[in-house]
Design a protein around this motif. Structure first.
Motif, PDB file in Angstrom:
ATOM      1  N   ARG A  43       0.871  -0.694  -0.287  1.00 53.10           N
ATOM      2  CA  ARG A  43      -0.308  -0.089   0.125  1.00 53.10           C
ATOM      3  C   ARG A  43       1.154   1.040   0.412  1.00 53.10           C
ATOM      4  O   ARG A  43       0.603   2.359  -0.603  1.00 53.10           O
ATOM      5  CB  ARG A  43      -1.296  -0.228   1.206  1.00 53.10           C
ATOM      6  CG  ARG A  43      -2.088  -1.132   1.460  1.00 53.10           C
ATOM      7  CD  ARG A  43      -3.365  -0.739   2.154  1.00 53.10           C
ATOM      8  NE  ARG A  43      -2.573  -0.987   3.123  1.00 53.10           N
ATOM      9  CZ  ARG A  43      -2.876  -1.938   4.163  1.00 53.10           C
ATOM     10  NH1 ARG A  43      -2.976  -2.947   2.892  1.00 53.10           N
ATOM     11  NH2 ARG A  43      -2.149  -2.302   5.656  1.00 53.10           N
TER      12      ARG A  43
ATOM     13  N   ALA B  45       1.460   4.237  -2.462  1.00 52.07           N
ATOM     14  CA  ALA B  45       1.111   5.794  -2.368  1.00 52.07           C
ATOM     15  C   ALA B  45       2.014   6.233  -3.289  1.00 52.07           C
ATOM     16  O   ALA B  45       1.502   7.387  -2.981  1.00 52.07           O
ATOM     17  CB  ALA B  45       0.513   5.752  -0.765  1.00 52.07           C
TER      18      ALA B  45
ATOM     19  N   ALA C 273       1.894   7.080  -6.408  1.00 51.69           N
ATOM     20  CA  ALA C 273       0.922   7.553  -6.918  1.00 51.69           C
ATOM     21  C   ALA C 273       1.145   8.874  -7.023  1.00 51.69           C
ATOM     22  O   ALA C 273       0.431   9.629  -7.463  1.00 51.69           O
ATOM     23  CB  ALA C 273      -0.426   7.749  -6.035  1.00 51.69           C
ATOM     24  N   LEU C 274       2.549   9.626  -6.175  1.00 56.14           N
ATOM     25  CA  LEU C 274       2.883  10.697  -6.328  1.00 56.14           C
ATOM     26  C   LEU C 274       2.822  11.435  -7.625  1.00 56.14           C
ATOM     27  O   LEU C 274       3.453  10.392  -8.055  1.00 56.14           O
ATOM     28  CB  LEU C 274       3.558  10.917  -5.227  1.00 56.14           C
ATOM     29  CG  LEU C 274       3.985  10.582  -4.183  1.00 56.14           C
ATOM     30  CD1 LEU C 274       5.090  10.963  -2.871  1.00 56.14           C
ATOM     31  CD2 LEU C 274       2.525  11.647  -2.768  1.00 56.14           C
TER      32      LEU C 274
ATOM     33  N   SER D 250       0.680  14.880   0.973  1.00 50.33           N
ATOM     34  CA  SER D 250      -0.196  13.969  -0.466  1.00 50.33           C
ATOM     35  C   SER D 250      -0.211  12.620   0.806  1.00 50.33           C
ATOM     36  O   SER D 250      -1.134  11.718   1.022  1.00 50.33           O
ATOM     37  CB  SER D 250       0.146  14.106  -1.583  1.00 50.33           C
ATOM     38  OG  SER D 250       0.099  15.518  -1.905  1.00 50.33           O
ATOM     39  N   LEU D 251       1.309  11.422   0.819  1.00 47.23           N
ATOM     40  CA  LEU D 251       1.562   9.997   1.380  1.00 47.23           C
ATOM     41  C   LEU D 251       0.479  10.504   2.630  1.00 47.23           C
ATOM     42  O   LEU D 251       0.091   9.435   2.610  1.00 47.23           O
ATOM     43  CB  LEU D 251       2.627  10.057   1.542  1.00 47.23           C
ATOM     44  CG  LEU D 251       3.375   8.351   1.799  1.00 47.23           C
ATOM     45  CD1 LEU D 251       2.474   8.000   0.313  1.00 47.23           C
ATOM     46  CD2 LEU D 251       4.915   8.842   2.452  1.00 47.23           C
TER      47      LEU D 251
ATOM     48  N   LYS E 161      -2.149  12.093   3.832  1.00 49.58           N
ATOM     49  CA  LYS E 161      -3.881  12.481   3.537  1.00 49.58           C
ATOM     50  C   LYS E 161      -4.041  10.446   2.959  1.00 49.58           C
ATOM     51  O   LYS E 161      -4.998  10.085   3.205  1.00 49.58           O
ATOM     52  CB  LYS E 161      -3.835  13.152   2.675  1.00 49.58           C
ATOM     53  CG  LYS E 161      -3.946  14.368   3.423  1.00 49.58           C
ATOM     54  CD  LYS E 161      -4.350  15.928   2.204  1.00 49.58           C
ATOM     55  CE  LYS E 161      -4.095  17.282   3.138  1.00 49.58           C
ATOM     56  NZ  LYS E 161      -4.044  18.438   2.239  1.00 49.58           N
ATOM     57  N   SER E 162      -3.551  10.759   1.793  1.00 52.91           N
ATOM     58  CA  SER E 162      -3.263   9.064   1.072  1.00 52.91           C
ATOM     59  C   SER E 162      -3.976   7.630   2.084  1.00 52.91           C
ATOM     60  O   SER E 162      -4.345   7.003   1.765  1.00 52.91           O
ATOM     61  CB  SER E 162      -2.492   8.298   0.340  1.00 52.91           C
ATOM     62  OG  SER E 162      -1.681   8.570   0.532  1.00 52.91           O
ATOM     63  N   MET E 163      -2.834   8.004   2.455  1.00 54.02           N
ATOM     64  CA  MET E 163      -2.629   6.873   3.886  1.00 54.02           C
ATOM     65  C   MET E 163      -3.268   7.154   5.627  1.00 54.02           C
ATOM     66  O   MET E 163      -2.264   6.458   6.528  1.00 54.02           O
ATOM     67  CB  MET E 163      -0.838   6.366   4.359  1.00 54.02           C
ATOM     68  CG  MET E 163      -0.572   6.171   2.747  1.00 54.02           C
ATOM     69  SD  MET E 163      -0.166   4.003   2.065  1.00 54.02           S
ATOM     70  CE  MET E 163       0.090   3.100   3.312  1.00 54.02           C
ATOM     71  N   GLN E 164      -3.946   7.746   5.456  1.00 48.79           N
ATOM     72  CA  GLN E 164      -4.386   8.887   6.839  1.00 48.79           C
ATOM     73  C   GLN E 164      -4.588   7.218   8.063  1.00 48.79           C
ATOM     74  O   GLN E 164      -4.350   7.733   8.789  1.00 48.79           O
ATOM     75  CB  GLN E 164      -5.707  10.376   6.624  1.00 48.79           C
ATOM     76  CG  GLN E 164      -6.240  10.595   7.921  1.00 48.79           C
ATOM     77  CD  GLN E 164      -4.945  11.277   8.312  1.00 48.79           C
ATOM     78  OE1 GLN E 164      -4.439  11.707   7.275  1.00 48.79           O
ATOM     79  NE2 GLN E 164      -4.845  11.220   9.427  1.00 48.79           N
TER      80      GLN E 164
ATOM     81  N   THR F 187       4.940   9.628   9.586  1.00 48.84           N
ATOM     82  CA  THR F 187       4.449   9.734   7.831  1.00 48.84           C
ATOM     83  C   THR F 187       6.498   8.840   7.885  1.00 48.84           C
ATOM     84  O   THR F 187       7.087   7.986   6.921  1.00 48.84           O
ATOM     85  CB  THR F 187       5.434  10.828   7.423  1.00 48.84           C
ATOM     86  OG1 THR F 187       3.642  12.379   7.564  1.00 48.84           O
ATOM     87  CG2 THR F 187       4.933  10.607   6.232  1.00 48.84           C
TER      88      THR F 187
END
Lengths: 181, 130
Positions: free
Chosen positions: A121, A125, A128-129, A171-172, A174-177, B49
């Motif tokens: 995943r 992700a 997808a950036l 972005s990462l 947010k997409s992997m929240q 992160t």
């Protein structure tokens, strides 16, 4: 220089004379990190190996034009980065298959499976950036290049690099929240 | 928020929680703010992160890969070059053969030239009777 720059320059001089052993030595020194970098960029080992091979073919064919002033590693990063961009342009839909083995370890099968799923995943992700945000993260975080070298590879200022990093990580995030804990 | 605090936050957002990823000029800020409550919270968020990024670890590159790449470049490429050379040689030989064959052929009867036709007339030239 202690970072092997001199040896790289000597090897490039040998390659320019057609010395296959010098070429082998250069490949030995740089293929590993090259594949690591490109795999992080394109998301698949097989594609990464093909692109790195193409890059070394360019080295073999173009060594005579090599400018000694440049650091080989910095220049080679740039070659690999450009090949990745060409790859993205040629493959509008990136390959989503992932065939990688986890390093040997103690976790159970279930834990390994869960870990592999999460890794997949994350890989998806990152893939997808936008390409330059991805490249900034790969160069600075994974490859641990200095800000100056990473910016030079991308052809941007250090300020622009920092902006790419911030936006990429945001972005990462947010997409992997749902994965953050 | 002071300029230093803003810079600390910006670095954490861009480079993550570990000082070694930060620009050398900003690492002193990392040391200074990491011990504060607000700084620790910012670094903790950045570390989450980082953990995501660390979750993806490609398989190690095996030692034989370098040999495979070198062999492919050194041996497969020249083989293609040799094929190209053979193709060029075959094309040149074919062109030369065609030239020789063409040169050795007897030219067909060109018929009367225009001067003969004008002086003698069409009746003297067989095949062109009027």
């Amino acid at each position: 220089m202690a970072d092997g720059t001199d040896e790289d320059h000597e090897l490039m001089a040998g390659i320019a004379r057609g010395d296959a052993q010098a070429f082998r030595r250069l490949v030995d020194r740089h293929a590993g990190w090259g594949v690591g970098f490109v795999e992080r960029m394109v998301g698949a080992r097989a594609d990464a190996e093909d692109l790195v091979q193409t890059a070394f073919l360019r080295v073999w064919q173009g060594a005579a034009k090599w400018e000694r002033a440049a650091r080989f590693r910095t220049w080679f990063y740039r070659v690999l980065y450009n090949l990745c961009m060409d790859h993205f342009r040629a493959n509008a839909v990136p390959t989503e298959d992932l065939d990688e083995e986890l390093p040997d370890g103690q976790p159970s099968v279930e834990e390994r499976y869960a870990s592999a799923q999460r890794a997949d995943r994350v890989r998806a992700a990152i893939s997808a950036l936008p390409a330059r945000q991805r490249a900034a993260i790969v160069l600075c975080y994974y490859q641990e290049l200095s800000q100056a070298d990473a910016a030079a590879t991308l052809g941007v200022s250090e300020g622009a690099l920092e902006s790419l990093l911030s936006r990429g990580r945001e972005s990462l995030r947010k997409s992997m929240q749902h994965e953050l804990h | 928020m002071t300029n230093d605090a803003e810079r600390f936050r910006a670095c954490a957002q861009a480079y993550g929680a570990q000082a070694r990823h930060w620009p050398a000029a900003d690492r002193a800020l990392h040391a200074r703010f990491a011990a504060t409550e607000e700084g620790a919270a910012i670094l903790a968020a950045a570390a989450r992160t980082d953990d995501l990024l660390d979750a993806w670890t490609p398989a190690p590159v095996e030692r034989a890969l370098a040999d495979r790449i070198a062999d492919a470049v050194l041996y497969e490429r020249p083989r293609r070059r040799r094929m190209l050379a053979w193709s060029a040689a075959a094309f040149a030989a074919s062109a030369a053969f065609g030239f020789v064959v063409g040169f050795m052929q007897t030219p067909p009867d060109p018929g009367p030239d225009l001067v003969t036709l004008f002086i003698v007339g069409p009746s003297a030239t067989p095949g062109i009777g009027l």
